[in-house]
Design a protein around this motif. Structure first.
Motif, PDB file in Angstrom:
ATOM      1  N   PHE A  23      35.271   7.562 -53.269  1.00  0.00           N
ATOM      2  CA  PHE A  23      35.843   8.891 -53.037  1.00  0.00           C
ATOM      3  C   PHE A  23      37.133   9.074 -53.834  1.00  0.00           C
ATOM      4  O   PHE A  23      37.371  10.146 -54.398  1.00  0.00           O
ATOM      5  CB  PHE A  23      36.098   9.099 -51.549  1.00  0.00           C
ATOM      6  N   ALA A  24      37.968   8.037 -53.900  1.00  0.00           N
ATOM      7  CA  ALA A  24      39.200   8.113 -54.694  1.00  0.00           C
ATOM      8  C   ALA A  24      38.871   8.296 -56.171  1.00  0.00           C
ATOM      9  O   ALA A  24      39.551   9.064 -56.871  1.00  0.00           O
ATOM     10  CB  ALA A  24      40.045   6.863 -54.474  1.00  0.00           C
TER      11      ALA A  24
ATOM     12  N   MET B 179      37.902  11.912 -56.714  1.00  0.00           N
ATOM     13  CA  MET B 179      39.084  12.768 -56.713  1.00  0.00           C
ATOM     14  C   MET B 179      39.907  12.580 -57.986  1.00  0.00           C
ATOM     15  O   MET B 179      40.524  13.526 -58.479  1.00  0.00           O
ATOM     16  CB  MET B 179      39.954  12.498 -55.480  1.00  0.00           C
TER      17      MET B 179
ATOM     18  N   ASP C 287      38.150  14.641 -60.479  1.00  0.00           N
ATOM     19  CA  ASP C 287      38.435  16.042 -60.174  1.00  0.00           C
ATOM     20  C   ASP C 287      39.824  16.436 -60.680  1.00  0.00           C
ATOM     21  O   ASP C 287      39.993  17.508 -61.254  1.00  0.00           O
ATOM     22  CB  ASP C 287      38.339  16.273 -58.669  1.00  0.00           C
TER      23      ASP C 287
ATOM     24  N   TRP D 280      49.699  13.287 -60.590  1.00  0.00           N
ATOM     25  CA  TRP D 280      48.540  13.137 -59.709  1.00  0.00           C
ATOM     26  C   TRP D 280      47.511  12.182 -60.305  1.00  0.00           C
ATOM     27  O   TRP D 280      46.850  11.447 -59.571  1.00  0.00           O
ATOM     28  CB  TRP D 280      47.929  14.488 -59.377  1.00  0.00           C
TER      29      TRP D 280
ATOM     30  N   LEU E 273      46.424   8.941 -58.168  1.00  0.00           N
ATOM     31  CA  LEU E 273      45.007   8.738 -57.833  1.00  0.00           C
ATOM     32  C   LEU E 273      44.412   7.542 -58.574  1.00  0.00           C
ATOM     33  O   LEU E 273      43.550   6.840 -58.039  1.00  0.00           O
ATOM     34  CB  LEU E 273      44.216  10.008 -58.115  1.00  0.00           C
TER      35      LEU E 273
ATOM     36  N   VAL F  56      45.224   9.969 -51.634  1.00  0.00           N
ATOM     37  CA  VAL F  56      43.931  10.644 -51.842  1.00  0.00           C
ATOM     38  C   VAL F  56      43.741  11.754 -50.812  1.00  0.00           C
ATOM     39  O   VAL F  56      43.264  12.845 -51.136  1.00  0.00           O
ATOM     40  CB  VAL F  56      42.777   9.622 -51.790  1.00  0.00           C
ATOM     41  N   ILE F  57      44.139  11.503 -49.575  1.00  0.00           N
ATOM     42  CA  ILE F  57      44.016  12.521 -48.531  1.00  0.00           C
ATOM     43  C   ILE F  57      44.906  13.715 -48.840  1.00  0.00           C
ATOM     44  O   ILE F  57      44.482  14.869 -48.693  1.00  0.00           O
ATOM     45  CB  ILE F  57      44.336  11.918 -47.155  1.00  0.00           C
TER      46      ILE F  57
ATOM     47  N   TYR G  11      45.907  14.736 -51.785  1.00  0.00           N
ATOM     48  CA  TYR G  11      45.300  15.488 -52.878  1.00  0.00           C
ATOM     49  C   TYR G  11      44.114  16.309 -52.379  1.00  0.00           C
ATOM     50  O   TYR G  11      43.955  17.475 -52.741  1.00  0.00           O
ATOM     51  CB  TYR G  11      44.844  14.553 -54.005  1.00  0.00           C
ATOM     52  N   THR G  12      43.312  15.710 -51.518  1.00  0.00           N
ATOM     53  CA  THR G  12      42.086  16.374 -51.056  1.00  0.00           C
ATOM     54  C   THR G  12      42.377  17.585 -50.188  1.00  0.00           C
ATOM     55  O   THR G  12      41.736  18.628 -50.340  1.00  0.00           O
ATOM     56  CB  THR G  12      41.211  15.381 -50.277  1.00  0.00           C
ATOM     57  N   VAL G  13      43.332  17.482 -49.268  1.00  0.00           N
ATOM     58  CA  VAL G  13      43.541  18.573 -48.312  1.00  0.00           C
ATOM     59  C   VAL G  13      44.645  19.548 -48.715  1.00  0.00           C
ATOM     60  O   VAL G  13      44.715  20.638 -48.153  1.00  0.00           O
ATOM     61  CB  VAL G  13      43.822  18.035 -46.888  1.00  0.00           C
TER      62      VAL G  13
ATOM     63  N   ARG H 191      44.088  19.993 -54.014  1.00  0.00           N
ATOM     64  CA  ARG H 191      42.799  20.491 -54.514  1.00  0.00           C
ATOM     65  C   ARG H 191      42.493  21.918 -54.068  1.00  0.00           C
ATOM     66  O   ARG H 191      42.079  22.740 -54.891  1.00  0.00           O
ATOM     67  CB  ARG H 191      41.694  19.532 -54.085  1.00  0.00           C
TER      68      ARG H 191
END
Length: 115
Positions: free
Chosen positions: A20-21, A24, A27, A47, A51, A75-76, A78-80, A83
């Motif tokens: 997942f990392a 991301m 991404d 970032w 990451l 990572v969390i 960046y994701t929530v 992103r």
């Protein structure tokens, strides 16, 4: 026997978090540099470093140590946070809306209530 089962589950969780990392990281790499500035989310290089380090730490160190946990937190974040802001700036939603109407539009036109 129970300890080996726990270690097996933990290794699968660590592998999933590492993948997942990496997703991301890809991404973050494909987003435009100006989108980071427009969304006020630091810059692209920072970032990518965060990451990239998080991905490396998740694949190299055991999950129960201190540094991979910090990587998971990056990572969390960046994701929530980052992103969705980048997607909002660049218009990278789930595709263009047909007709450009509001969220209260139905399949046959706007919904006006009981008027």
């Amino acid at each position: 026997m129970l300890i080996y089962g726990f270690q097996s589950i933990l290794s699968w969780v660590q592998l999933a978090l590492g993948v997942f990392a990496a997703v991301m990281l890809v991404d973050a790499a494909v987003r435009r540099e100006d989108a980071y500035r427009a969304a006020s989310k630091q810059n692209k290089g920072m970032w990518l470093i965060f990451l990239g380090l998080a991905t490396a730490l998740l694949f190299l160190l055991p999950l129960m140590s201190f540094l991979p946990i910090i990587g998971v937190i990056a990572v969390i974040v960046y994701t929530v946070d980052v992103r969705p802001a980048l997607r909002g700036v660049t218009g990278g939603g789930r595709g263009p809306r047909r007709g450009g109407g509001s969220s209260s539009d139905g399949p046959y036109g706007p919904y006006n209530g009981r008027r």
